[in-house]
Design an enzyme around this catalytic site. Structure first.
Site, PDB file in Angstrom:
ATOM      1  N   TRP A 149      -0.927   0.594  -3.157  1.00 16.03           N
ATOM      2  CA  TRP A 149      -0.737  -0.762  -2.651  1.00 16.03           C
ATOM      3  C   TRP A 149      -1.400  -1.021  -1.303  1.00 16.03           C
ATOM      4  CZ3 TRP A 149       3.165   2.882  -1.834  1.00 16.03           C
ATOM      5  CH2 TRP A 149       3.541   3.059  -0.509  1.00 16.03           C
ATOM      6  N   LYS A 173      -7.598  -0.142 -11.686  1.00 16.54           N
ATOM      7  CA  LYS A 173      -6.162  -0.385 -11.850  1.00 16.54           C
ATOM      8  C   LYS A 173      -5.544  -0.639 -10.485  1.00 16.54           C
ATOM      9  CE  LYS A 173      -1.879   1.791 -12.419  1.00 16.54           C
ATOM     10  NZ  LYS A 173      -1.384   0.770 -11.541  1.00 16.54           N
ATOM     11  N   GLU A 248      -8.007  11.069  -3.325  1.00 14.67           N
ATOM     12  CA  GLU A 248      -7.804  10.784  -1.894  1.00 14.67           C
ATOM     13  C   GLU A 248      -6.305  10.544  -1.720  1.00 14.67           C
ATOM     14  OE1 GLU A 248      -6.995   9.679   1.254  1.00 14.67           O
ATOM     15  OE2 GLU A 248      -7.799   7.656   0.888  1.00 14.67           O
ATOM     16  N   CYS A 282      -3.378   6.259   5.002  1.00 17.30           N
ATOM     17  CA  CYS A 282      -3.565   7.675   4.643  1.00 17.30           C
ATOM     18  C   CYS A 282      -3.975   8.502   5.855  1.00 17.30           C
ATOM     19  CB  CYS A 282      -4.567   7.804   3.512  1.00 17.30           C
ATOM     20  SG  CYS A 282      -6.069   6.919   3.786  1.00 17.30           S
ATOM     21  N   GLU A 380       4.409  13.450   4.293  1.00 16.95           N
ATOM     22  CA  GLU A 380       3.794  12.162   4.626  1.00 16.95           C
ATOM     23  C   GLU A 380       4.899  11.111   4.530  1.00 16.95           C
ATOM     24  OE1 GLU A 380       0.853  10.467   1.894  1.00 16.95           O
ATOM     25  OE2 GLU A 380      -0.277   9.783   3.638  1.00 16.95           O
TER      26      GLU A 380
HETATM   27  O1  TXE Z   1       2.048   5.898  -5.009  1.00 13.77           O
HETATM   28  P1  TXE Z   1       1.419   6.460  -6.310  1.00 13.77           P
HETATM   29  P2  TXE Z   1       3.547   5.625  -4.695  1.00 13.77           P
HETATM   30  C1  TXE Z   1       1.815   8.581  -0.765  1.00 13.77           C
HETATM   31  C2  TXE Z   1       2.863   8.131   0.207  1.00 13.77           C
HETATM   32  C3  TXE Z   1       3.872   7.488  -0.682  1.00 13.77           C
HETATM   33  C4  TXE Z   1       3.786   8.333  -1.922  1.00 13.77           C
HETATM   34  C5  TXE Z   1       4.223   7.655  -3.187  1.00 13.77           C
HETATM   35  O2  TXE Z   1       3.414   9.241   0.851  1.00 13.77           O
HETATM   36  O3  TXE Z   1       5.149   7.528  -0.149  1.00 13.77           O
HETATM   37  O4  TXE Z   1       2.439   8.671  -2.016  1.00 13.77           O
HETATM   38  O5  TXE Z   1       3.650   6.383  -3.307  1.00 13.77           O
HETATM   39  C6  TXE Z   1      -0.680   4.774 -10.163  1.00 13.77           C
HETATM   40  N1  TXE Z   1      -1.202   8.099 -14.030  1.00 13.77           N
HETATM   41  N2  TXE Z   1       0.718   7.642  -0.847  1.00 13.77           N
HETATM   42  O6  TXE Z   1       4.488   6.265  -5.631  1.00 13.77           O
HETATM   43  O7  TXE Z   1       2.455   6.642  -7.370  1.00 13.77           O
HETATM   44  C7  TXE Z   1       0.184   3.707  -9.562  1.00 13.77           C
HETATM   45  O8  TXE Z   1       0.501   2.729 -10.538  1.00 13.77           O
HETATM   46  C8  TXE Z   1      -2.117   7.343 -13.406  1.00 13.77           C
HETATM   47  C9  TXE Z   1      -0.436   7.960  -0.084  1.00 13.77           C
HETATM   48  O9  TXE Z   1       3.666   4.196  -4.561  1.00 13.77           O
HETATM   49  O10 TXE Z   1       0.583   7.592  -5.961  1.00 13.77           O
HETATM   50  C10 TXE Z   1      -0.712   3.216  -8.447  1.00 13.77           C
HETATM   51  O11 TXE Z   1      -1.714   2.328  -8.951  1.00 13.77           O
HETATM   52  N3  TXE Z   1      -1.835   6.504 -12.408  1.00 13.77           N
HETATM   53  C11 TXE Z   1      -1.476   7.005  -0.209  1.00 13.77           C
HETATM   54  C12 TXE Z   1      -1.390   4.504  -7.974  1.00 13.77           C
HETATM   55  O12 TXE Z   1      -1.212   5.425  -9.035  1.00 13.77           O
HETATM   56  C13 TXE Z   1      -0.558   6.434 -11.985  1.00 13.77           C
HETATM   57  C14 TXE Z   1      -1.332   5.782  -0.895  1.00 13.77           C
HETATM   58  C15 TXE Z   1      -0.824   5.088  -6.689  1.00 13.77           C
HETATM   59  O13 TXE Z   1       0.551   5.192  -6.781  1.00 13.77           O
HETATM   60  C16 TXE Z   1       0.452   7.210 -12.581  1.00 13.77           C
HETATM   61  C17 TXE Z   1      -0.147   5.632  -1.672  1.00 13.77           C
HETATM   62  C18 TXE Z   1       0.089   8.076 -13.640  1.00 13.77           C
HETATM   63  N4  TXE Z   1       0.980   8.848 -14.280  1.00 13.77           N
HETATM   64  C19 TXE Z   1       0.835   6.548  -1.613  1.00 13.77           C
HETATM   65  N5  TXE Z   1       1.611   6.949 -11.948  1.00 13.77           N
HETATM   66  C20 TXE Z   1      -2.757   7.117   0.549  1.00 13.77           C
HETATM   67  N6  TXE Z   1      -3.377   8.246   0.491  1.00 13.77           N
HETATM   68  O14 TXE Z   1      -3.233   6.163   1.147  1.00 13.77           O
HETATM   69  C21 TXE Z   1       1.344   6.038 -10.994  1.00 13.77           C
HETATM   70  N7  TXE Z   1       0.039   5.711 -11.027  1.00 13.77           N
END
Ligand code: TXE
Length: 488
Positions: A149, A173, A248, A282, A380
């Site tokens: 997001w 996506k 990433e 990140c 994190e």
């Molecule tokens: O992100 P997710 P979440 C870290 C941060 C956060 C934690 C969880 O610490 O608290 O991750 O965040 C898609 N197959 N970061 O749960 O799940 C999902 O729909 C394929 C670091 O909100 O990692 C979304 O589009 N895709 C960070 C995307 O993955 C799948 C940024 C990321 O969501 C999936 C975000 C699956 N099985 C969170 N399940 C950074 N590095 O900037 C979910 N998704």
């Protein structure tokens, strides 16, 4: 309520289901989002595959692809205020940041527009007579770009730009949290004139959408930004299609301040390093490692600056810290802080979840000097939480900096040139910022190792990552081919 649609095969369409998007500033639904499920994902990937093979895209010159990207860059720049307002509404990221960041996103598309016709193969001085041998850099195929997001337009630009420059087609996506800006961006892709199916933009949930996309047999490359746990699902999904994967995944980046540093300057960089994007970044400099002799002075400056931060509605230009994107994110931070306090971390400021509407959480500083295993120092947090530890020597600073499973970014503040060089060499991270922090550019590679993932976004290498090498052997002799059982 506003309504958004998916963008598949050049058309704006509804998904198999719908869900409400919440305004993080109020916690109330404000828009209806289309939810892509298996059938929608399959249509998007098939459209991308058909576009990849279509003469309209496959035979387009690289220069013409570059022109489409230039056009897209101009459209992003023009639409920046509208996109920024949408991102602010849907994710709670403050308008000051979304306005500046989206205007800069246009520069990423411009950079890759210029690169499109500079992706070259090579002629090889082969060790055989009568042979011309060269390599061609060809697009890998359909790319699945999955973004979280935070900064969806930015995180998709660093994937879409190089992938399109290389000649790939893409299914993006958007996160189910705050997908509005990316779904709106689809209109600009359409307006720029990309052939149908070259770019498809969908949103949906992990298991029903993301997992279908990452394991789809027609996907050749998965570019993922998100958390490490989800990354493991992505890698498992790629066991089906054996797609190339780049990850990433964020970090727990050390921000190291030596006693000779300009403390005022370091404090400003630290404040933006941890509280910008309400900590949902990140590269957040979430671990402050400060030399013991200046710890109290630096903490006093930081505390004064953090207390002056204006926490308010994200659509107010004066706001400096807004709400977190989701309640889930805030609950996770609250739980991690409670566990950290039990583990011995001390609250220097903040740390208390406010009552009232919206997913707000105040700028928080935790002293973890006596709590090396505290969650807030290890995990994190993805929120406005700074964890502080002091050190005595340079060797200790380096050991603390590298005492993490992550390896994305780092910051070093010192006036000593020689020490800066030693730290640059010693820190295990994909980025080292010296006497600065959180600067990015399309020209500079970006990425990490360990739990921060692998692969680099930005720069020429990112575009090459979306290509595959074809080696061409051409015999230049008109003589008949001799004895077939002798290799030449
Ligand atoms: O992100 P997710 P979440 C870290 C941060 C956060 C934690 C969880 O610490 O608290 O991750 O965040 C898609 N197959 N970061 O749960 O799940 C999902 O729909 C394929 C670091 O909100 O990692 C979304 O589009 N895709 C960070 C995307 O993955 C799948 C940024 C990321 O969501 C999936 C975000 C699956 N099985 C969170 N399940 C950074 N590095 O900037 C979910 N998704």
């Amino acid at each position: 309520m506003e309504r958004f649609q998916l963008y598949i095969n050049g058309a704006f369409v509804d998904g198999s289901a719908r869900f409400d998007s919440l305004d993080p500033a109020t916690g109330s639904p404000w828009a209806e989002m289309p939810e892509a499920r298996e059938a929608d994902v399959n249509r998007a990937v098939e459209a991308a595959h058909a576009a990849f093979l279509s003469p309209g895209w496959a035979n387009m010159t690289a220069t013409a692809r570059g022109k489409l990207l230039y056009r897209l860059a101009d459209l992003v720049q023009e639409a920046a205020p509208r996109l920024a307002a949408l991102e602010t509404r849907d994710t709670g990221k403050i308008i000051r940041e979304t306005s500046a960041q989206i205007a800069y996103v246009a520069e990423y598309y411009r950079y890759y527009a210029g690169l499109a016709d500079k992706i070259e193969g090579a002629h090889l001085p082969i060790d055989k007579p009568d042979m011309e041998v060269w390599t061609r850099r060809e697009p890998v195929g359909v790319v699945a770009a999955i973004v979280p997001w935070n900064s969806q337009l930015f995180l998709s630009a660093v994937k879409l730009g190089p992938a399109l420059a290389a000649g790939c087609t893409v299914v993006v996506k958007a996160s189910e949290d705050g997908p509005a800006p990316l779904l709106e961006f689809a209109k600009l892709v359409h307006q720029a004139g990309f052939p149908a199916g070259v770019v498809n933009i969908i949103t949906g949930f992990g298991p029903k959408c993301g997992a279908v996309l990452t394991s789809h047999p027609r996907v050749a490359h998965i570019a993922f930004t998100g958390g490490p746990e989800t990354a493991r699902h992505v890698v498992r999904g790629s066991a089906e299609n054996l797609a190339k994967v780049s990850l990433e995944l964020g970090g727990k980046s050390p921000f190291i301040v030596f006693e000779d540093a300009d403390l005022e300057s370091a404090a400003n960089a630290q404040i933006s390093g941890i509280f910008a994007a309400t900590g949902q970044s990140c590269v957040a400099g979430s671990r402050l490692l400060v030399q013991a002799s200046v710890k109290d002075r630096l903490l006093a400056i930081l505390k004064a600056k953090a207390e002056a931060i204006k926490v308010s509605a994200p659509d107010d230009m004066a706001t400096e810290v807004g709400p977190l994107c989701t309640k889930r994110q805030r609950d996770a931070i609250v739980a991690a802080l409670e566990a950290s306090i039990v583990a011995g971390a001390q609250v220097v400021m903040g740390g208390v979840c406010p009552n009232g509407a919206g997913f707000y959480f105040p700028p928080t500083i935790m002293d973890c000097s006596g709590a090396p295993e505290a969650d807030c120092l290890r995990r994190e947090m993805f929120g406005p939480v700074l964890s502080v530890v002091s050190f005595e020597t340079e060797a200790e600073a380096l050991a603390l900096a590298n005492d993490t499973e992550f390896g994305l970014a780092s910051g070093v503040f010192t006036k000593s040139l020689t020490r800066a060089h030693r730290m640059i060499r010693g820190i295990r991270a994909g980025i080292v910022w010296v006497n600065t922090y959180r600067v990015v550019s399309p020209i500079a590679p970006f990425g990490g190792h360990g739990l921060s993932g692998h692969g680099r976004e930005g720069g020429l290498a990112a575009a090459l990552d979306y290509t595959t090498v074809k080696t061409v052997w051409l015999r230049t002799s008109d003589d008949p081919i001799p004895d077939p059982f002798v290799m030449r």
